[in-house]
Design a protein around this motif. Structure first.
Motif, PDB file in Angstrom:
ATOM      1  N   LYS A   1       0.856  -1.182   0.000  1.00 11.37           N
ATOM      2  CA  LYS A   1       0.000   0.000   0.000  1.00 11.37           C
ATOM      3  C   LYS A   1       0.896   1.238   0.000  1.00 11.37           C
ATOM      4  CE  LYS A   1      -2.943  -2.839   2.940  1.00 11.37           C
ATOM      5  NZ  LYS A   1      -3.479  -3.026   4.291  1.00 11.37           N
ATOM      6  N   GLU A   2       0.277   2.391   0.200  1.00 11.37           N
ATOM      7  CA  GLU A   2       1.059   3.632   0.250  1.00 11.37           C
ATOM      8  C   GLU A   2       2.085   3.586   1.377  1.00 11.37           C
ATOM      9  OE1 GLU A   2      -0.721   7.767  -1.089  1.00 11.37           O
ATOM     10  OE2 GLU A   2      -2.032   6.780   0.346  1.00 11.37           O
ATOM     11  N   HIS A   3       3.178   4.347   1.193  1.00 11.08           N
ATOM     12  CA  HIS A   3       4.205   4.519   2.228  1.00 11.08           C
ATOM     13  C   HIS A   3       4.847   3.201   2.647  1.00 11.08           C
ATOM     14  CE1 HIS A   3       2.562   8.499   2.208  1.00 11.08           C
ATOM     15  NE2 HIS A   3       1.428   8.118   2.789  1.00 11.08           N
ATOM     16  N   GLN A   4       5.030   2.304   1.673  1.00 11.54           N
ATOM     17  CA  GLN A   4       5.754   1.053   1.929  1.00 11.54           C
ATOM     18  C   GLN A   4       5.078   0.187   2.989  1.00 11.54           C
ATOM     19  OE1 GLN A   4       7.870   1.134  -0.788  1.00 11.54           O
ATOM     20  NE2 GLN A   4       9.704   0.749   0.384  1.00 11.54           N
ATOM     21  N   ILE A   5       3.766   0.208   3.034  1.00 15.01           N
ATOM     22  CA  ILE A   5       3.020  -0.650   3.962  1.00 15.01           C
ATOM     23  C   ILE A   5       2.711  -1.964   3.248  1.00 15.01           C
ATOM     24  CG2 ILE A   5       0.862  -0.922   5.239  1.00 15.01           C
ATOM     25  CD1 ILE A   5       2.754   1.133   6.474  1.00 15.01           C
ATOM     26  N   PRO A   6       3.033  -3.109   3.854  1.00 18.50           N
ATOM     27  CA  PRO A   6       2.839  -4.390   3.155  1.00 18.50           C
ATOM     28  C   PRO A   6       1.368  -4.786   3.074  1.00 18.50           C
ATOM     29  CG  PRO A   6       3.513  -4.797   5.414  1.00 18.50           C
ATOM     30  CD  PRO A   6       3.544  -3.301   5.232  1.00 18.50           C
ATOM     31  N   ALA A   7       1.006  -5.408   1.972  1.00 21.94           N
ATOM     32  CA  ALA A   7      -0.374  -5.891   1.812  1.00 21.94           C
ATOM     33  C   ALA A   7      -0.617  -7.143   2.647  1.00 21.94           C
ATOM     34  CB  ALA A   7      -0.664  -6.173   0.337  1.00 21.94           C
ATOM     35  N   ASN A   8       0.448  -7.850   3.014  1.00 19.98           N
ATOM     36  CA  ASN A   8       0.315  -9.027   3.889  1.00 19.98           C
ATOM     37  C   ASN A   8       1.572  -9.152   4.747  1.00 19.98           C
ATOM     38  OD1 ASN A   8       1.344 -10.355   1.041  1.00 19.98           O
ATOM     39  ND2 ASN A   8       2.247 -11.407   2.797  1.00 19.98           N
ATOM     40  N   PRO A   9       1.473  -9.833   5.880  1.00 22.90           N
ATOM     41  CA  PRO A   9       2.650 -10.022   6.736  1.00 22.90           C
ATOM     42  C   PRO A   9       3.624 -11.033   6.133  1.00 22.90           C
ATOM     43  CG  PRO A   9       0.800 -11.238   7.637  1.00 22.90           C
ATOM     44  CD  PRO A   9       0.265 -10.474   6.449  1.00 22.90           C
ATOM     45  N   SER A  10       4.868 -10.948   6.569  1.00 22.44           N
ATOM     46  CA  SER A  10       5.904 -11.864   6.088  1.00 22.44           C
ATOM     47  C   SER A  10       6.819 -12.233   7.251  1.00 22.44           C
ATOM     48  CB  SER A  10       6.724 -11.203   4.967  1.00 22.44           C
ATOM     49  OG  SER A  10       7.320  -9.989   5.423  1.00 22.44           O
ATOM     50  N   VAL A  11       7.588 -13.301   7.049  1.00 21.02           N
ATOM     51  CA  VAL A  11       8.582 -13.693   8.050  1.00 21.02           C
ATOM     52  C   VAL A  11       9.832 -14.139   7.311  1.00 21.02           C
ATOM     53  CG1 VAL A  11       7.729 -16.083   8.220  1.00 21.02           C
ATOM     54  CG2 VAL A  11       9.039 -15.099  10.113  1.00 21.02           C
ATOM     55  N   SER A  12      10.999 -13.790   7.857  1.00 20.62           N
ATOM     56  CA  SER A  12      12.250 -14.070   7.140  1.00 20.62           C
ATOM     57  C   SER A  12      13.326 -14.597   8.067  1.00 20.62           C
ATOM     58  CB  SER A  12      12.760 -12.795   6.456  1.00 20.62           C
ATOM     59  OG  SER A  12      13.020 -11.791   7.428  1.00 20.62           O
ATOM     60  N   PHE A  13      14.264 -15.326   7.470  1.00 18.57           N
ATOM     61  CA  PHE A  13      15.536 -15.654   8.110  1.00 18.57           C
ATOM     62  C   PHE A  13      16.495 -14.507   7.807  1.00 18.57           C
ATOM     63  CE2 PHE A  13      15.300 -20.625   7.901  1.00 18.57           C
ATOM     64  CZ  PHE A  13      14.678 -20.648   9.141  1.00 18.57           C
ATOM     65  N   THR A  14      17.134 -14.001   8.838  1.00 12.62           N
ATOM     66  CA  THR A  14      18.200 -13.025   8.651  1.00 12.62           C
ATOM     67  C   THR A  14      19.471 -13.785   8.275  1.00 12.62           C
ATOM     68  OG1 THR A  14      17.192 -11.732  10.419  1.00 12.62           O
ATOM     69  CG2 THR A  14      19.406 -11.106   9.742  1.00 12.62           C
ATOM     70  N   LEU A  15      20.182 -13.317   7.259  1.00 13.80           N
ATOM     71  CA  LEU A  15      21.404 -14.000   6.846  1.00 13.80           C
ATOM     72  C   LEU A  15      22.604 -13.489   7.643  1.00 13.80           C
ATOM     73  CD1 LEU A  15      20.790 -14.343   3.007  1.00 13.80           C
ATOM     74  CD2 LEU A  15      20.263 -15.933   4.847  1.00 13.80           C
ATOM     75  N   ASN A  16      23.733 -14.128   7.477  1.00 13.84           N
ATOM     76  CA  ASN A  16      24.909 -13.811   8.279  1.00 13.84           C
ATOM     77  C   ASN A  16      26.059 -13.242   7.445  1.00 13.84           C
ATOM     78  OD1 ASN A  16      26.346 -13.943  10.867  1.00 13.84           O
ATOM     79  ND2 ASN A  16      27.633 -15.462   9.841  1.00 13.84           N
ATOM     80  N   ASN A  17      26.325 -13.850   6.288  1.00 13.85           N
ATOM     81  CA  ASN A  17      27.520 -13.479   5.515  1.00 13.85           C
ATOM     82  C   ASN A  17      27.256 -12.436   4.441  1.00 13.85           C
ATOM     83  OD1 ASN A  17      28.846 -15.453   7.037  1.00 13.85           O
ATOM     84  ND2 ASN A  17      28.370 -17.052   5.548  1.00 13.85           N
TER      85      ASN A  17
END
Length: 361
Positions: free
Chosen positions: A38-54
């Motif tokens: 949506k406007e102002h970089q608001i996500p249309a749905n939630p997400s979940v991620s792995f943070t990487l290391n290298n």
């Protein structure tokens, strides 16, 4: 729980003449994807991620007080050399966050940045790059307001990073990060990423991510355009519902250690992301023939050996191969024997779950 108005800086603009800071911030790979905003970089749905290391960006920022307050003033270096092509993106970022960081026009900045992974490798550097820059900006704000607490510091950094690149808000803090409001994730917000609140099962600690660089060229359709094509997409609403359901399931999976169902959801999410592209109008394909060959070989290997290895994709042709650390030796051997030949110049990067941004002293 912070609201947008909480991130508007109302303190003094005096007391700091110059200084410098340096932060690293990693890339991240979404397990449940966000696609459409949506406007102002608001996500249309939630997400979940792995943070990487290298795979990370390291950014050093020097700042000095200007004599007169004019526009934004900054020099931009990439790997020590001037990089004019990056200027418009930084200019736009400063314009977006000025409301929340009114002190920016008081200073001249020298921004010196580099990536630990090859530039133009096909790995998105906007998430790590914007996250690292946001951390440095918050260091300046901390100098202006020494009373700031840690929760506010990291939440606002994630909030600012989001305004530069949506997924950058997931690169600030935590090994597993949720972005987007979800009824089962305490403290979740559309405005910034939050650390996964549950207890991560041992099976998912030190999870490995080997990134197969299938195509290092520029995508024919950018992610920004792709997100916009979710407006009026015939399957958009069902997709957004699916993401909420999948996030509920993966929350339980990460807490119970259910690797088998982790594989099902992560691969389904990757293919659904690309299905949205295939069914957009105009439609497009970001996968390459070698992407599909790798996927099929992973399926065959998993079926024949029972090894818990799976794939995910971002909005491009590269393949992220995910697997527990306990099977690292044999999965890497499989990658080298069967998959590397499908990578551009046989290039791949071995990575693993990391912890988020880090200050470099």
């Amino acid at each position: 729980m912070f609201l947008e108005k909480d991130f508007v800086y109302n303190g003094t603009l005096d007391g700091v003449e110059n200084g410098n800071s340096e932060w690293s911030a990693p890339s991240n790979i979404a397990l449940v994807k966000y696609w459409g905003k949506k406007e102002h970089q608001i996500p249309a749905n939630p997400s979940v991620s792995f943070t990487l290391n290298n795979c990370k960006t390291i950014t050093k920022v020097s700042f000095s007080k200007k004599e007169s307050i004019t526009g934004f003033s900054f020099d931009l270096l990439f790997e020590g050399k001037e990089k004019e092509s990056f200027r418009p993106k930084i200019q736009k970022f400063f314009e977006r966050i000025e409301t929340y960081c009114p002190y920016l026009k008081n200073f001249h900045f020298v921004i010196d940045t580099l990536n630990t992974f090859p530039h133009s490798s096909g790995i998105a550097s906007s998430a790590s790059g914007m996250a690292a820059l946001a951390m440095n900006i918050m260091d300046l704000e901390k100098a202006l307001n020494p009373q700031m607490n840690e929760a506010y510091f990291y939440s606002k950094a994630s909030f600012l990073a989001r305004l530069g690149s949506g997924s950058a808000c997931r690169s600030i803090k935590g090994n597993v990060v949720v972005w987007g409001t979800h009824k089962e994730i305490e403290g979740s917000s559309d405005l910034f990423g939050v650390e996964f609140p549950g207890q991560i099962h041992e099976n998912f600690k030190n999870y490995q991510d080997t990134i197969l660089l299938v195509d290092k060229g520029e995508k024919q359709v950018s992610s920004t355009v792709g997100h916009d094509l979710m407006h009026n997409h015939p399957y958009a609403e069902k997709r957004f519902e699916q993401a909420h359901v999948n996030l509920s399931q993966i929350k339980n999976i990460l807490e119970t250690g259910d690797v088998e169902n982790f594989i099902k959801i992560v691969e389904s999410e990757a293919l659904t992301l690309h299905a949205m592209m295939l069914t957009s109008m105009p439609y497009y394909i970001l996968m390459k023939p070698n992407t599909l060959e790798i996927i099929n070989r992973i399926w065959k290997y998993r079926s024949e050996t029972g090894t818990p290895v799976c794939f995910t994709l971002d909005a491009g042709a590269n393949v992220h191969v995910l697997y527990p650390e306990s099977v690292k030796e044999k999965v890497v051997a499989f990658i080298q024997q069967e998959l590397v030949g499908y990578c551009q110049n046989s290039q791949y990067i071995c990575d693993e779950i990391g912890k988020g941004s880090e200050k470099i002293n």
